[in-house]
Write an enzyme that holds these catalytic residues in place. Structure first.
Site, PDB file in Angstrom:
ATOM      1  N   HIS A 152       0.838  -1.203   0.000  1.00 34.52           N
ATOM      2  CA  HIS A 152       0.000   0.000   0.000  1.00 34.52           C
ATOM      3  C   HIS A 152       0.876   1.256   0.000  1.00 34.52           C
ATOM      4  O   HIS A 152       0.689   2.164  -0.832  1.00 34.52           O
ATOM      5  CB  HIS A 152      -0.903  -0.037   1.235  1.00 34.52           C
ATOM      6  CG  HIS A 152      -1.765   1.179   1.419  1.00 34.52           C
ATOM      7  ND1 HIS A 152      -3.132   1.132   1.331  1.00 34.52           N
ATOM      8  CD2 HIS A 152      -1.458   2.486   1.713  1.00 34.52           C
ATOM      9  CE1 HIS A 152      -3.628   2.339   1.545  1.00 34.52           C
ATOM     10  NE2 HIS A 152      -2.623   3.169   1.792  1.00 34.52           N
ATOM     11  N   GLU A 153       1.831   1.293   0.914  1.00 32.40           N
ATOM     12  CA  GLU A 153       2.702   2.462   1.002  1.00 32.40           C
ATOM     13  C   GLU A 153       3.640   2.555  -0.202  1.00 32.40           C
ATOM     14  O   GLU A 153       3.949   3.652  -0.680  1.00 32.40           O
ATOM     15  CB  GLU A 153       3.510   2.420   2.309  1.00 32.40           C
ATOM     16  CG  GLU A 153       2.677   2.381   3.579  1.00 32.40           C
ATOM     17  CD  GLU A 153       1.703   3.535   3.696  1.00 32.40           C
ATOM     18  OE1 GLU A 153       1.945   4.598   3.093  1.00 32.40           O
ATOM     19  OE2 GLU A 153       0.679   3.376   4.383  1.00 32.40           O
TER      20      GLU A 153
ATOM     21  N   HIS B 166       1.862   4.264  -3.062  1.00 34.61           N
ATOM     22  CA  HIS B 166       1.882   5.725  -2.924  1.00 34.61           C
ATOM     23  C   HIS B 166       3.234   6.281  -3.392  1.00 34.61           C
ATOM     24  O   HIS B 166       3.283   7.231  -4.183  1.00 34.61           O
ATOM     25  CB  HIS B 166       1.688   6.126  -1.455  1.00 34.61           C
ATOM     26  CG  HIS B 166       0.289   6.012  -0.952  1.00 34.61           C
ATOM     27  ND1 HIS B 166      -0.795   6.561  -1.599  1.00 34.61           N
ATOM     28  CD2 HIS B 166      -0.213   5.434   0.177  1.00 34.61           C
ATOM     29  CE1 HIS B 166      -1.902   6.311  -0.901  1.00 34.61           C
ATOM     30  NE2 HIS B 166      -1.569   5.625   0.181  1.00 34.61           N
TER      31      HIS B 166
END
Length: 256
Positions: A58-59, A62
């Site tokens: 997820h990170e 980004h």
């Protein structure tokens, strides 16, 4: 579109992440094969490790999107190595989401990688950077539920099926919570570039408390019930029954 020239070491996958992947693989095999003497322990370790993997991805999503949108600093910050220890708040990004899974079976949004937004031009790019994280959870949920909606469960051991169902529930809750247009969450980050300067200034003081506000709301029985009704409806649409997820959660909490 700007691409960054970062050092190879800035992109090398961290041994920490490789270790988490190894735990996921070994405990996944133990859950599948029934090798563990206590299946609940194997399910607990498998789901927790896989959940941490999804938080890292997820990170990473980004950071990777920010890299190709103009923020060439994400590499030097270690965000491209998938090392959770490099995040701005490892407690919020990893520890707190794991605690929430253990306590209540909720895929709490994590965060944060610090994106230097002033380096990025264009509202669509800003929105895409914010959306990239929860879209990763959507993809993870699709993978976890694939055996269910493809009707390919023949030969899948029961314990592994339930573990996948519970892991899918975590991904769906994380995606849904992250996409809420609440300050401090990714959903607000998607719409923020399109808001007027006046509105953004009015909302800005509330950003640090957005997650706490959502957390408090989930403790309201009526809100909690409606929220999980939506989650259950999504999962049923993907072929995952309430029984699959509830039994998966029971296995996960092997100490009960």
């Amino acid at each position: 579109m700007t691409t960054a020239t970062t050092r190879h070491s800035d992109r090398r996958v961290s041994p920490v992440f490789v270790g988490i992947l190894a735990v996921t693989a070994v405990t996944g095999w133990a859950t599948w094969s029934g090798f563990a003497e206590q299946p609940g322990v194997a399910v607990f370790l498998f789901v927790t490790a896989a959940w941490v993997v999804s938080l890292c991805l997820h990170e990473y999503a980004h950071a990777r999107t920010a890299l190709h949108s103009g923020d060439i600093t994400v590499g030097s910050k270690g965000y491209l190595t998938l090392n959770p220890m490099k995040y701005t708040h490892a407690l919020l990004s990893i520890v707190l989401p794991v605690v929430f899974v253990i306590m209540g079976g909720i895929g709490l949004p994590g965060g944060a990688v610090f994106i230097e937004r002033q380096r990025i031009r264009g509202r669509w790019r800003h929105s895409l950077i914010s959306a990239a994280g929860p879209l990763t959870n959507v993809l993870f949920a699709a993978v976890c539920t694939a055996p269910f909606w493809l009707h390919a469960l023949d030969g899948v051991p029961t314990q592994f099926r339930y573990a996948l169902a519970f892991l899918a529930l975590l991904q769906v809750t994380a995606a849904l919570l992250n996409f809420l247009p609440v300050p401090g969450l990714d959903g607000y980050g998607v719409i923020e570039p399109w808001l007027s300067y006046k509105v953004k200034r009015q909302v800005e003081p509330f950003a640090p408390f957005g997650l706490l506000f959502v957390f408090a709301l989930l403790f309201v029985p009526a809100v909690n019930r409606e929220f999980f009704d939506v989650i259950d409806a999504i999962l049923r649409g993907l072929g995952v029954s309430d029984w699959d997820t509830s039994y998966g959660y029971s296995l996960y909490r092997f100490w009960d």
